[in-house]
Write an enzyme that holds these catalytic residues in place. Structure first.
Site, PDB file in Angstrom:
ATOM      1  N   SER A 119      11.423 -13.679 -23.723  1.00 60.65           N
ATOM      2  CA  SER A 119      10.222 -14.280 -23.141  1.00 60.65           C
ATOM      3  C   SER A 119       8.950 -14.030 -23.928  1.00 60.65           C
ATOM      4  O   SER A 119       7.970 -14.742 -23.758  1.00 60.65           O
ATOM      5  CB  SER A 119      10.032 -13.784 -21.702  1.00 60.65           C
ATOM      6  N   LYS A 169      -0.585 -12.543 -18.676  1.00 62.16           N
ATOM      7  CA  LYS A 169       0.477 -13.372 -18.098  1.00 62.16           C
ATOM      8  C   LYS A 169       0.428 -13.303 -16.575  1.00 62.16           C
ATOM      9  O   LYS A 169       0.188 -12.238 -15.995  1.00 62.16           O
ATOM     10  CB  LYS A 169       1.828 -12.886 -18.619  1.00 62.16           C
ATOM     11  N   SER A 219       9.328 -17.003 -21.287  1.00 61.94           N
ATOM     12  CA  SER A 219       8.462 -17.282 -20.156  1.00 61.94           C
ATOM     13  C   SER A 219       6.981 -16.964 -20.397  1.00 61.94           C
ATOM     14  O   SER A 219       6.137 -17.263 -19.550  1.00 61.94           O
ATOM     15  CB  SER A 219       8.936 -16.487 -18.935  1.00 61.94           C
TER      16      SER A 219
END
Length: 468
Positions: free
Chosen positions: A175, A76, A151
């Site tokens: 997330s 990420k 996210s």
């Protein structure tokens, strides 16, 4: 021939041992998928093509040793990677290249993993729809007109679309779990401290980093590689990391005591189809030798808890960004920080008192139960252009955080929660269910989730090509 782009990590390592495939072939297969579909989906924002191939060549020549030997992994874009651009989804850091790896990346490399690239995220991870002003929006692999959630949206899409067998993500209010649910993959939010975060806030009790995968077995394999103590993270603790891989590889739900709630006692109005899919999945534990009862913990005070803890976290993490780069921040993030700054000391104190009481109620609820099952999200994916749903099944949402209440209800209790794909809507969209365990009971969650995954036996591969 084996389709290496959709081959799970555990199977890849086995293929390598038998010389039936190589890390070079696996990396090339992922890169081919990126070239084929990511122009539409936008999961990867930086691809380390040459670096990954170089690492794959070395792994191909070396004997298989580490548990993730030669396995491609997406990281990420909130997580620092040495020599590889890390933007945090922010124009402020659009050209930022860290000098060192974050601890989770360091541990993945030590386990033999190959870092393929960086996956998209909203700015500083603040949002449950993955978009930012640096790279734009990431689209759902089941329907590119829809959001993938956030996210950790780029990671979820990369997994679902065959661009990586494993990905790293992070979770504060869902997330890991929301994009896993929206994309038909697995995301595991573990007990805070199990996977240490460094560099970062050593006393962090809300945000965690964790594994994302296409199978429960792979989730346990990755968790075993990244869990365990580190003095830089004050809440980290000693643990038998091998137990996670062993549990995930040994599906069993015999005797498991399950509570199911469709909506946490009316916390949010949940889409009836989503609720029905999750209840049917939870009831499958009965076929596996467990017991299932309808039961809901007392979640009163949740709104005050989230407002205080999230607001305080936003100020600690981003007050300087607002002060120095306010005009460059996206409106949603800027609003989050300003809301945190507007909190009074009594409001923060009351939120923390409420959290203490909430934890005690949740601890008592789980004392004679092994698992709590509930939907990850109250709705199915919404249009990608919509920043967040203003209404959820007819109820107006005060802000973008409110529609995430089903995941926040678990976050603030500090319990482990694995998002498992459990079915599809009539429109063909995946639905995920949270499988929640007691504090530090990750092995039990993995073992039971693996049993349910095997029982449901879903085909979770989305369309293989996309129209631009």
């Amino acid at each position: 021939m084996t389709d290496l782009a959709f081959t799970d990590a555990a199977e890849l390592v086995d293929l390598y041992r038998r010389r039936a495939a190589s890390p070079v072939e696996a990396v090339e297969a992922c890169l081919e998928r990126i070239d084929a579909v990511d122009g539409v989906l936008n999961a990867y924002v930086t691809v380390d093509r040459e670096g990954a191939l170089d690492a794959a060549r070395r792994a191909t020549e070396a004997p298989v040793t580490g548990p993730l030997h030669g396995v491609p992994v997406g990281i990420k874009d909130l997580t620092e990677t040495a020599g590889l651009r890390t933007t945090f989804g922010s124009t402020i850091y659009a050209d930022h290249v860290p000098e060192t790896d974050a601890l989770v990346v360091e541990r993945l490399r030590a386990a033999g993993a190959i870092i393929l690239g960086k996956t998209n995220t909203p700015e500083f991870g603040a949002g449950a729809n993955t978009f930012n002003d640096v790279f734009g929006a990431t689209r759902n692999p089941w329907d590119p007109a829809l959001t993938c959630g956030g996210s950790s949206g780029g990671s979820a899409v990369a997994l679902a679309a065959g661009m990586s067998p494993l990905c790293e993500g992070s979770d504060l209010g869902g997330s890991l779990r929301t994009p896993a649910s929206f994309c038909g993959v697995i995301g595991f939010r573990t007990t805070p401290g199990l996977v240490p975060i460094a560099p970062g806030a050593p006393w962090e009790t809300l945000a965690v980093v964790g594994p994302m995968s296409r199978s429960v077995r792979d989730c346990g394999l990755m968790l075993a590689a990244i869990a365990g103590p580190d003095d830089r993270a004050a809440l980290s603790y000693d643990v038998d990391t091998a137990a996670f891989a062993a549990a995930a590889a040994s599906p069993d739900a015999t005797g498991v005591r399950v509570a199911f709630t469709p909506d946490m006692g009316g916390l949010l109005p949940v889409d009836p189809e989503v609720a029905a899919i999750c209840e049917t999945a939870a009831r499958a534990f009965e076929r596996l030798g467990g017991t299932v009862q309808a039961a809901t913990p007392d979640v009163s005070g949740l709104r005050a808890i989230v407002r205080a803890t999230r607001g305080l976290s936003m100020v600690v993490g981003h007050e300087a960004d607002l002060r120095d780069h306010g005009d460059a921040l996206q409106a949603g993030l800027r609003g989050n920080i300003e809301e945190g700054l507007a909190l009074t000391t009594p409001e923060i104190a009351e939120g923390l008192r409420q959290r203490d009481a909430y934890y005690e109620r949740m601890r008592a609820f789980m004392a004679d139960r092994d698992l709590l099952c509930l939907p990850v999200a109250p709705i199915v994916p919404f249009p990608v252009e919509q920043r967040w749903p203003r209404t959820v099944n007819g109820r107006p949402m005060e802000d973008y955080v409110e529609w995430l209440s089903l995941s926040y209800a678990i976050t603030v209790a500090g319990l482990p929660a694995l998002a498992l794909p459990v079915g599809f809507t009539a429109a063909g969209l995946p639905v995920g269910m949270q499988i929640v365990g007691g504090r530090r009971r990750e092995a039990g969650v993995l073992r039971a989730a693996a049993a349910l995954e095997r029982e449901l036996a879903l085909d979770r591969r989305p369309p293989r090509s996309y129209d631009a």
